[in-house]
Design a protein around this motif. Structure first.
Motif, short mmCIF file in Angstrom:
data_model
loop_
_atom_site.label_atom_id
_atom_site.label_comp_id
_atom_site.label_asym_id
_atom_site.label_seq_id
_atom_site.Cartn_x
_atom_site.Cartn_y
_atom_site.Cartn_z
N VAL A 149 0.85 -1.20 0.00
CA VAL A 149 0.00 0.00 0.00
C VAL A 149 0.88 1.25 0.00
O VAL A 149 0.59 2.23 -0.69
CB VAL A 149 -0.97 0.00 1.20
CG1 VAL A 149 -1.88 1.22 1.15
CG2 VAL A 149 -1.81 -1.26 1.20
N SER A 198 3.81 1.37 -1.40
CA SER A 198 4.32 1.45 -2.78
C SER A 198 3.30 2.13 -3.69
O SER A 198 3.67 2.90 -4.57
CB SER A 198 4.59 0.05 -3.35
OG SER A 198 5.39 -0.69 -2.48
N ALA A 199 2.02 1.81 -3.48
CA ALA A 199 0.98 2.34 -4.36
C ALA A 199 0.59 3.77 -3.98
O ALA A 199 0.13 4.53 -4.82
CB ALA A 199 -0.25 1.44 -4.31
N ASN A 200 0.76 4.12 -2.72
CA ASN A 200 0.30 5.40 -2.22
C ASN A 200 1.34 5.93 -1.23
O ASN A 200 1.33 5.58 -0.06
CB ASN A 200 -1.06 5.20 -1.54
CG ASN A 200 -1.53 6.43 -0.79
OD1 ASN A 200 -0.96 7.51 -0.92
ND2 ASN A 200 -2.59 6.26 -0.02
N SER A 228 -7.17 8.47 11.25
CA SER A 228 -8.33 8.22 10.40
C SER A 228 -8.45 9.22 9.25
O SER A 228 -9.47 9.28 8.59
CB SER A 228 -9.61 8.20 11.24
OG SER A 228 -9.70 9.38 12.00
N GLY A 229 -7.39 9.96 8.97
CA GLY A 229 -7.37 10.87 7.82
C GLY A 229 -7.14 10.13 6.52
O GLY A 229 -7.14 8.90 6.47
N ASN A 230 -6.93 10.90 5.45
CA ASN A 230 -6.79 10.31 4.12
C ASN A 230 -5.57 9.40 3.97
O ASN A 230 -5.54 8.54 3.10
CB ASN A 230 -6.69 11.42 3.07
CG ASN A 230 -8.06 12.01 2.77
OD1 ASN A 230 -9.08 11.39 3.08
ND2 ASN A 230 -8.08 13.20 2.21
N HIS A 275 -7.20 3.35 7.37
CA HIS A 275 -8.24 2.74 6.53
C HIS A 275 -7.75 2.39 5.14
O HIS A 275 -8.46 1.71 4.39
CB HIS A 275 -9.45 3.67 6.48
CG HIS A 275 -10.01 3.91 7.83
ND1 HIS A 275 -9.70 5.03 8.57
CD2 HIS A 275 -10.79 3.14 8.61
CE1 HIS A 275 -10.29 4.93 9.74
NE2 HIS A 275 -10.95 3.81 9.80
N ASN A 276 -6.55 2.84 4.80
CA ASN A 276 -5.97 2.46 3.50
C ASN A 276 -5.44 1.04 3.48
O ASN A 276 -5.22 0.46 2.43
CB ASN A 276 -4.81 3.41 3.15
CG ASN A 276 -5.30 4.79 2.78
OD1 ASN A 276 -5.77 5.02 1.68
ND2 ASN A 276 -5.24 5.72 3.72
N HIS A 326 -4.97 -2.76 3.28
CA HIS A 326 -5.75 -3.84 2.66
C HIS A 326 -5.58 -5.16 3.42
O HIS A 326 -5.99 -6.21 2.91
CB HIS A 326 -5.33 -4.04 1.20
CG HIS A 326 -5.59 -2.86 0.33
ND1 HIS A 326 -6.76 -2.15 0.38
CD2 HIS A 326 -4.84 -2.24 -0.61
CE1 HIS A 326 -6.71 -1.16 -0.50
NE2 HIS A 326 -5.55 -1.18 -1.10
#
Lengths: 247, 109
Positions: free
Chosen positions: A163, A165-167, A199-201, A205-206, A208
């Motif tokens: 995650v 790596s992707a973001n 709990s921000g962007n 919650h990102n 997986h």
């Protein structure tokens, strides 16, 4: 009669993010050799310009994280035997998901900036004139959170995280694991602020729940479980706030 | 890039969908096993408030759930950011909602 020792081919990824190249070295094989020993041998006896980082050599400080055959590892506690295939060759590169400064040395700033962004610095609930808060070591909550405290911040989980790596803005397993340990610390003031921060962007919650972090953690901690627990805690607190404001 | 709000919405819609998916599957198998024709099925669904609410709720949950999921894929795999990301995910959600509700209307009204 003198017998030439067997050698190991060590391919080191050198340079920086802008320009990198792979250089191969031959290192004599020894018993009980670690990957860090190979790099140290190269730097001391073959090419003094090879840059790498280490400190304690006993798995306590978390400075020697590198990619070994493409997988993040703490190199001081990784035996060559464990990672050496029949080809007698090992690839060593800088830790993934972080900017490379030179050769095997990465810039850990983004890693620790995120650690601070989740509220990772200690926010004491008492001042120096008050007596220190007692921790009940046997409480179920504390036992569950105990493991998270053992993190040495080596960055292996961060390098293993798909995650991240992707973001690149995602806080990553180590910072969120730290947040989880603080949420469970009676000495921490204003836990709601930590729950807000995670709990921000870029927050928990990102995740997986692929659990690469827990697979690769050299201390066998479970950041994935810490993140799942944070998600549950945030969920409960948001629903509670929602019901509270509806009254 | 998923906020706690979207995360919670996706979990809640999953909660709604779980029994509806099972109901839908049972219904499909029942209809096929019984050898019902299209006009027989329509005869039973048209004018039924129960099936209208059942599938309208299903469509609503799917639209929200799918749009949030695809939003993450667009963000992480295709590196789509900012207003384009918002536009695409809202577009997908609204598209699914409109098409789905149109079908529900056609079958139950």
């Amino acid at each position: 009669m003198f017998v030439e020792p067997n050698t190991i081919k060590v391919q080191i990824k050198r340079g920086s993010n802008q320009s990198s190249f792979t250089q191969e070295f031959e290192v004599p094989e020894q018993d009980n050799q670690t990957v860090l020993d190979l790099v140290t041998y190269i730097q001391e006896y073959i090419d003094p310009t090879v840059s790498y980082r280490f400190a304690c050599r006993v798995g306590m400080c978390g400075s020697c994280g590198m990619m070994v055959n493409g997988e993040p590892r703490w190199t001081c506690r990784t035996h060559v035997k464990k990672v050496l295939g029949s080809s007698k060759a090992i690839e060593v590169g800088p830790l993934g998901n972080l900017p490379v400064i030179k050769d095997l040395v990465v810039d850990m700033d983004p890693f620790f900036d995120k650690w601070i962004a989740v509220g990772g610095v200690h926010h004491p609930s008492k001042n120096r004139h008050q007596s220190i808060e007692k921790i009940d070591e046997s409480s179920a909550e504390r036992v569950f959170a105990n493991e998270a405290v053992e993190c040495i911040n080596c960055g292996v989980c961060y390098a293993a995280c798909d995650v991240v790596s992707a973001n690149n803005d995602y806080f990553g397993p180590a910072a969120l694991n730290r947040a989880w340990s603080l949420v469970n610390d009676v000495k921490t003031e204003n836990k709601e602020a930590i729950l807000d921060a995670v709990s921000g962007n870029s927050g928990c919650h990102n995740c997986h729940s692929q659990q690469n972090c827990s697979n690769y953690c050299p201390n066998e901690l479970n950041p994935s479980a810490s993140i799942a627990s944070l998600k549950r805690k945030v969920f409960a607190s948001k629903i509670k706030n929602l019901l509270g404001s509806a009254k | 890039m998923i906020s706690a709000k979207l995360y919670i919405l996706q979990r809640l819609t999953a909660l709604i969908m779980a029994p509806l998916v099972l109901g839908h599957l049972v219904l499909m198998i029942y209809a096929v096993q019984g050898g019902l024709s299209a006009s027989e099925i329509l005869g039973r669904t048209q004018g039924s408030a129960f099936w209208a609410i059942f599938y309208a709720l299903f469509v609503f949950a799917v639209s929200v759930h799918a749009a949030i999921g695809v939003r993450t894929v667009l963000f992480e795999w295709l590196k789509i950011r900012g207003s384009v990301l918002e536009l695409l995910s809202w577009g997908l959600g609204l598209g699914l909602l409109v098409m789905g509700l149109y079908s529900v209307y056609a079958v139950t009204a």
